[in-house]
Design an enzyme around this catalytic site. Structure first.
Site, PDB file in Angstrom:
ATOM      1  N   CYS A   1       0.833  -1.208   0.000  1.00 18.04           N
ATOM      2  CA  CYS A   1       0.000   0.000   0.000  1.00 18.04           C
ATOM      3  C   CYS A   1       0.870   1.260   0.000  1.00 18.04           C
ATOM      4  O   CYS A   1       0.368   2.370  -0.162  1.00 18.04           O
ATOM      5  CB  CYS A   1      -0.909   0.032   1.221  1.00 18.04           C
ATOM      6  SG  CYS A   1      -2.066  -1.325   1.245  1.00 18.04           S
TER       7      CYS A   1
ATOM      8  N   ASP B   1       2.608   2.359   2.614  1.00 14.90           N
ATOM      9  CA  ASP B   1       2.758   2.922   3.963  1.00 14.90           C
ATOM     10  C   ASP B   1       2.837   1.802   4.989  1.00 14.90           C
ATOM     11  O   ASP B   1       1.998   0.896   4.983  1.00 14.90           O
ATOM     12  CB  ASP B   1       1.543   3.780   4.342  1.00 14.90           C
ATOM     13  CG  ASP B   1       1.456   5.066   3.546  1.00 14.90           C
ATOM     14  OD1 ASP B   1       2.413   5.841   3.595  1.00 14.90           O
ATOM     15  OD2 ASP B   1       0.426   5.277   2.891  1.00 14.90           O
TER      16      ASP B   1
ATOM     17  N   CYS C   1       5.365   7.968   2.698  1.00 16.94           N
ATOM     18  CA  CYS C   1       5.580   9.303   2.148  1.00 16.94           C
ATOM     19  C   CYS C   1       5.900  10.294   3.270  1.00 16.94           C
ATOM     20  O   CYS C   1       5.922   9.934   4.444  1.00 16.94           O
ATOM     21  CB  CYS C   1       4.340   9.744   1.390  1.00 16.94           C
ATOM     22  SG  CYS C   1       2.884   9.796   2.420  1.00 16.94           S
TER      23      CYS C   1
ATOM     24  N   CYS D   1      -2.764   8.991   6.211  1.00 17.53           N
ATOM     25  CA  CYS D   1      -1.506   8.789   6.945  1.00 17.53           C
ATOM     26  C   CYS D   1      -1.715   9.053   8.443  1.00 17.53           C
ATOM     27  O   CYS D   1      -1.130   8.373   9.287  1.00 17.53           O
ATOM     28  CB  CYS D   1      -0.415   9.726   6.428  1.00 17.53           C
ATOM     29  SG  CYS D   1       0.028   9.395   4.721  1.00 17.53           S
TER      30      CYS D   1
END
Lengths: 122, 391
Positions: free
Chosen positions: A34, A36, A59, A103
């Site tokens: 994915c 992350d 990220c 996130c």
């Protein structure tokens, strides 16, 4: 898409990076596919988070979310740490682009997973 | 801090000589090129001259050149235009799995309108598998649309080989040459294509000016309706200054082209050799294929691309993670996945694209700074740590 100064600061100078050997609580959320993945390590004494470390594959906003969340829960009680929401993480970073809000959700879930691990071992 | 621009596949700096050529066409020669009066005639002569220059360089007829606004617009005109004009003959289109969104999304849109589209796979180097294309051809196939070189990897496709097949099967062939015109020698008639898109800002011309080669005899259905400009194929007032700039930019880009390509390739080779030597666990994508001389796609294992991009940006180095057009898209690059690159490696891929203004000093700066950025991010990455433990 532009990040706030806070996001860039936490991304470029992440706080509490690393590992705690034999942690009292450990949480791992996300997956490499994915894009992350977060790991949270907790040292807890008398119900208070005395140390927290993280490692994140992801990220800039994933790294910044992890970093700011560790600051938010350090020296807090387990109960207080469980109250940290992704909304509070976004606010602490002065905002995240809409596409990157997930996130902050990951950071909230990673903390919860680490605390649940701690509670399950008690 | 030094600033190094290595995102020339996204766009390029306008050459100052191009700007100089354009300037008179804003406030001095500003007539509408389609007006009858002397102001218009003056503009019309400039438009004709620019068309002649571009046509001569591309070795095509003036009547085969349509000026448009962007490469995406050219792709839309070509793909939709052919679909509309030839739909009585059939409803099948062939494209590849690695097209730019300008072509890919247009094909997908046509699928929703009832066309059938076959997406041809690529090999591990990102080259379209010609045998698969042959197998996909049906009697209803009206169009093959394939990019000349991929924007992410720089891998050049076997367009000449494929055009022989499309000619034998009487299928119209369009190529998106946005990444190749002005960078390598490109002549649509030698490639054997019927339509070809290109765009000025990829070769140090202005943004907002592009072109579409349409071979004489090829019919195009209407996509934009309006007046009679550009043979009614692309109505709307022509961007005269832009077109003049494109002609000048193409002249400059194609002068001593072989020499410039050699210099750029040498610079890229130096860059890649040093990056491989200085950073462990990286992979250059499409390295075994023919590539554009200035494009380098590198997968940095156990890292995510955006964090590398921003880490480099902090050092003044501009690059792209995959395609700039997909920068708001959180999915891994469809191009890299089509090449069989694992999704986690695709997430950690960065495109470095060199241009004519890059120097050896620029590259020396990048190969000094990039390893530090990668090392720092890897200390944060749990995947890197897992990998280290397994070693």
């Amino acid at each position: 898409m532009e990040y706030t100064k806070k996001v860039m600061d936490h991304f470029m100078n992440p706080r509490n990076v690393g590992v705690i050997e034999n942690p009292d609580g450990y949480g791992k959320i996300g997956s490499p596919s994915c894009g992350d993945m977060m790991e949270i390590f907790l040292k807890i004494e008398d119900g208070i988070i005395k140390d927290v470390k993280f490692r994140t594959f992801g990220c800039a906003s994933a790294i910044a979310s992890s970093s700011v969340t560790t600051e938010m829960i350090l020296n807090k009680t387990v109960e207080e740490a469980l109250q940290v929401t992704n909304k509070a993480v976004v606010e602490a970073l002065d905002g995240l682009p809409a596409a990157k809000v997930h996130c902050s959700v990951l950071a909230e879930e990673a903390i919860k997973a680490a605390i649940e691990d701690y509670l399950s071992k008690k | 801090m030094r600033r190094v621009y290595l995102d020339n596949n996204a766009t390029t700096k306008t050459d100052e000589r191009v700007l100089e050529a354009m300037l008179p066409y804003f406030c001095e020669v500003y007539g509408n090129a389609h007006s009858m009066h002397s102001f218009g005639q003056e503009a019309g002569r400039a438009l004709d001259s620019a068309r002649e220059t571009v046509s001569n360089i591309l070795k095509i007829e003036k009547s085969e050149l349509i000026f448009t606004g962007t490469g995406v617009e050219s792709n839309n005109l070509a793909i939709r235009g052919i679909a509309r004009a030839y739909k009585r003959r059939g409803n099948h289109i062939i494209t590849s799995a690695i097209e730019h969104p300008g072509a890919k999304n247009t094909c997908q849109d046509l699928e929703r309108e009832g066309f059938e589209v076959s997406y041809i796979p690529v090999d591990k180097n990102g080259v379209v598998i010609v045998e698969e294309l042959k197998k996909a051809i049906r009697k209803e196939t009206i169009l093959v649309t394939l990019m000349h070189a991929n924007n992410e990897t720089g891998v050049v496709q076997p367009i000449e080989e494929i055009s022989k097949i499309t000619r034998e099967n009487k299928i119209v062939f369009h190529t998106d040459a946005v990444q190749t015109v002005g960078k390598i020698p490109v002549y649509p008639k030698e490639l054997g294509v019927d339509l070809m898109s290109f765009s000025a800002h990829k070769f140090n011309g202005p943004k907002g000016t592009a072109g579409l080669f349409v071979k004489n005899g090829i019919r195009l259905g209407k996509v934009i309706t309006g007046g009679g400009q550009e043979r009614k194929i692309r109505p709307g007032t022509t961007n005269l200054a832009g077109v003049v700039g494109m002609a000048k930019a193409l002249e400059l880009a194609t002068a001593n082209m072989e020499e410039k390509m050699k210099e750029e390739e040498e610079l890229r080779s130096f860059f890649e050799t040093e990056m491989v030597a200085r950073i462990p666990e990286i992979k250059i994508n499409g390295k075994e294929a023919t590539r554009l001389p200035g494009t380098s796609s590198i997968s940095f294992r156990h890292l995510e691309g955006e964090s590398i991009l921003l880490g480099l940006d902090y050092k003044g180095i501009a690059v792209s993670s995959g395609s700039a057009c997909s920068s708001d898209d959180l999915q891994a690059s469809h191009v890299l996945l089509a090449m069989g690159i694992e999704v986690v490696d695709a997430h950690g891929t960065i495109r470095f694209s060199l241009g004519k203004f890059n120097t050896r000093e620029d590259i020396e700066y990048v190969i000094e700074e990039a390893p530090k950025v990668i090392e720092k991010l890897r200390t944060i990455s749990p995947l890197w740590n897992e990998f280290q433990l397994k070693k």
